[in-house]
Design a protein around this motif. Structure first.
Motif, mmCIF file in Angstrom:
data_model
loop_
_atom_site.group_PDB
_atom_site.id
_atom_site.type_symbol
_atom_site.label_atom_id
_atom_site.label_comp_id
_atom_site.label_asym_id
_atom_site.label_seq_id
_atom_site.Cartn_x
_atom_site.Cartn_y
_atom_site.Cartn_z
ATOM 1 N N UNK A 19 47.534 50.379 50.219
ATOM 2 C CA UNK A 19 48.854 50.175 49.603
ATOM 3 C C UNK A 19 49.597 49.024 50.267
ATOM 4 N N UNK A 20 49.504 48.930 51.586
ATOM 5 C CA UNK A 20 50.178 47.839 52.303
ATOM 6 C C UNK A 20 49.585 46.488 51.930
ATOM 7 N N UNK A 21 48.266 46.440 51.793
ATOM 8 C CA UNK A 21 47.622 45.193 51.380
ATOM 9 C C UNK A 21 48.029 44.843 49.947
ATOM 10 N N UNK A 22 48.100 45.863 49.100
ATOM 11 C CA UNK A 22 48.511 45.666 47.701
ATOM 12 C C UNK A 22 49.949 45.160 47.616
ATOM 13 N N UNK A 89 40.786 43.719 45.690
ATOM 14 C CA UNK A 89 40.265 43.521 47.041
ATOM 15 C C UNK A 89 40.888 44.491 48.053
ATOM 16 N N UNK A 90 42.036 45.023 47.733
ATOM 17 C CA UNK A 90 42.621 46.062 48.599
ATOM 18 C C UNK A 90 41.733 47.308 48.632
ATOM 19 N N UNK A 91 41.031 47.579 47.535
ATOM 20 C CA UNK A 91 40.084 48.694 47.501
ATOM 21 C C UNK A 91 38.745 48.322 48.121
ATOM 22 N N UNK A 92 38.287 47.095 47.867
ATOM 23 C CA UNK A 92 37.016 46.648 48.442
ATOM 24 C C UNK A 92 37.034 46.809 49.955
ATOM 25 N N UNK A 335 47.537 47.188 38.815
ATOM 26 C CA UNK A 335 48.270 48.457 38.878
ATOM 27 C C UNK A 335 47.318 49.642 39.000
ATOM 28 N N UNK A 336 46.156 49.523 38.372
ATOM 29 C CA UNK A 336 45.179 50.618 38.387
ATOM 30 C C UNK A 336 44.632 50.881 39.782
ATOM 31 N N UNK A 337 44.714 49.904 40.676
ATOM 32 C CA UNK A 337 44.208 50.115 42.041
ATOM 33 C C UNK A 337 45.083 51.083 42.832
ATOM 34 N N UNK A 338 46.228 51.458 42.266
ATOM 35 C CA UNK A 338 47.142 52.370 42.958
ATOM 36 C C UNK A 338 47.142 53.774 42.361
#
Length: 377
Positions: A19-22, A89-92, A335-338
């Motif tokens: 979340x912080x990276x996002x 990339x926040x998820x990767x 948005x979907x990465x959250x």
């Protein structure tokens, strides 16, 4: 269950860091806050963290275990200009970090490296790290990319980026057009030449460009114009011939209008060298976690990435994990990465990576099979 429990214990930390990276997207080679967040997480678990490797301020490495083989978990954390983490990339990064932390304190009889590779979005960070020898002792490398499909592997096209600069001669467009040399016309004719060429190219080829500038006023014959192009294809060996055709389209267009042309090669990525034996190990592990794969359509949705360059020197996999129905590089995907779906994918992806690393370290025959296939490609 041991891996599942270990990943669940760090789940909240992984989600918070993601979340912080996002929330603080940083473009290629400027990922200072992102690396700081990853560093805090890794060090909080008592693990080493080395920044600035390969002469890149936002590249990093951490290590667990010792000896051979050496397996690398890759992190990406740069964002896209204007649309943030629309490539996920926040998820990767957190899937690889999660796998890395899950392997901590295990009797591996080998080593696992967590390698931070900045600047994937057009910067070629992995290429710079290859040149500095960062991967010279790595036996295999892997990462997972969030997507709108779950696939065991991903096609990446070879790509080369060019800037074309056309130089003509200005003149009054109405009073003395015959005295001018229209650089913009030469630029436009390049597009026309390429469009005529397309019917003679293989289906995997992609050539796309934009005009960057084309004059100042309509009553002045443009003495300067420029365009930028990406030239792509699936077959790395076919690239030299394809680039030759591209250059001739541009050069002949300039010649037709008596304009001069400069062709600047900006950068390029190599095609992905897929390793089916490696992909099967990962696929079996992901399937065992209850995940089903989507049907793949070869080359559909294929882009380019610097992991293609890495896959040319060591065995690599780049599977994808579905988090939504939206394509990457869209605000909807960012948005979907959250979402809760993305959080579940993060944990499952981390576990599958960890399982695959263990398999490669503990089964010499399996790693030998992967290396044998790599050498044969």
């Amino acid at each position: 269950m041991v891996l599942t429990d270990k990943i669940k214990k760090v789940a909240d930390e992984l989600f918070a860091t993601s979340k912080k990276i996002y929330d603080n997207p940083e473009i290629a080679f400027e990922e200072y806050r992102s690396v700081e967040q990853i560093e805090k997480l890794i060090k909080s678990h008592g693990l080493p963290f080395k920044k600035g490797i390969a002469g890149l301020k936002t590249a990093f490495m951490s290590q667990i275990g010792r000896g051979k083989p050496t397996i690398a978990l890759l992190c990406e954390y740069d964002a896209l200009p204007g649309i943030g983490h629309a490539c996920g990339h926040n998820l990767i990064s957190m899937m690889s970090v999660g796998a890395f932390l899950a392997l901590k304190d295990m009797d591996l009889k080998g080593q696992v490296l967590l390698i931070g590779t900045p600047g994937e979005e057009g910067g070629g960070g992995k290429i710079k790290m290859i040149e500095k020898g960062i991967f010279s002792k790595v036996d295999a490398a892997m990462m997972i990319h969030p997507s709108n499909k779950t696939l065991p592997g991903k096609e990446f096209l070879a790509v080369d980026e060019f800037k074309l600069i056309f130089k003509g001669k200005s003149s009054h467009a109405a009073a003395a057009p015959e005295e001018g040399i229209n650089a913009l016309d030469a630029c436009i004719q390049t597009f026309n030449n390429l469009n005529a060429l397309r019917q003679h190219l293989t289906p995997d080829v992609r050539i796309h460009g934009v005009i960057m500038d084309g004059g100042l006023k309509p009553n002045i014959v443009p003495d300067h114009a420029s365009a930028e192009f990406l030239v792509r294809c699936a077959d790395q060996k076919a690239m030299p011939a394809l680039i030759g055709k591209f250059r001739r389209c541009a050069e002949s267009a300039a010649s037709a209008f008596e304009a001069k042309i400069d062709i600047e090669h900006k950068m390029g990525y190599k095609a992905m060298k897929r390793n089916m034996a490696f992909e099967k190990v990962f696929s079996d592990n992901l399937t065992s976690l209850g995940i089903r794969f989507d049907q793949d359509t070869p080359l559909m949705g294929a882009g380019s990435s610097d992991i293609g360059d890495l896959s040319q020197i060591i065995p690599c996999i780049h599977p994808t994990l579905k988090i939504c129905r939206h394509p990457i590089h869209t605000l909807e995907f960012a948005k979907a990465t959250q979402t809760e779906t993305a959080k579940k994918a993060l944990l499952i992806g981390a576990e599958a990576l960890a399982m695959t690393a263990i398999a490669l370290i503990r089964d010499d025959d399996l790693l030998s099979k992967i290396k044998k296939e790599f050498s044969s490609l």
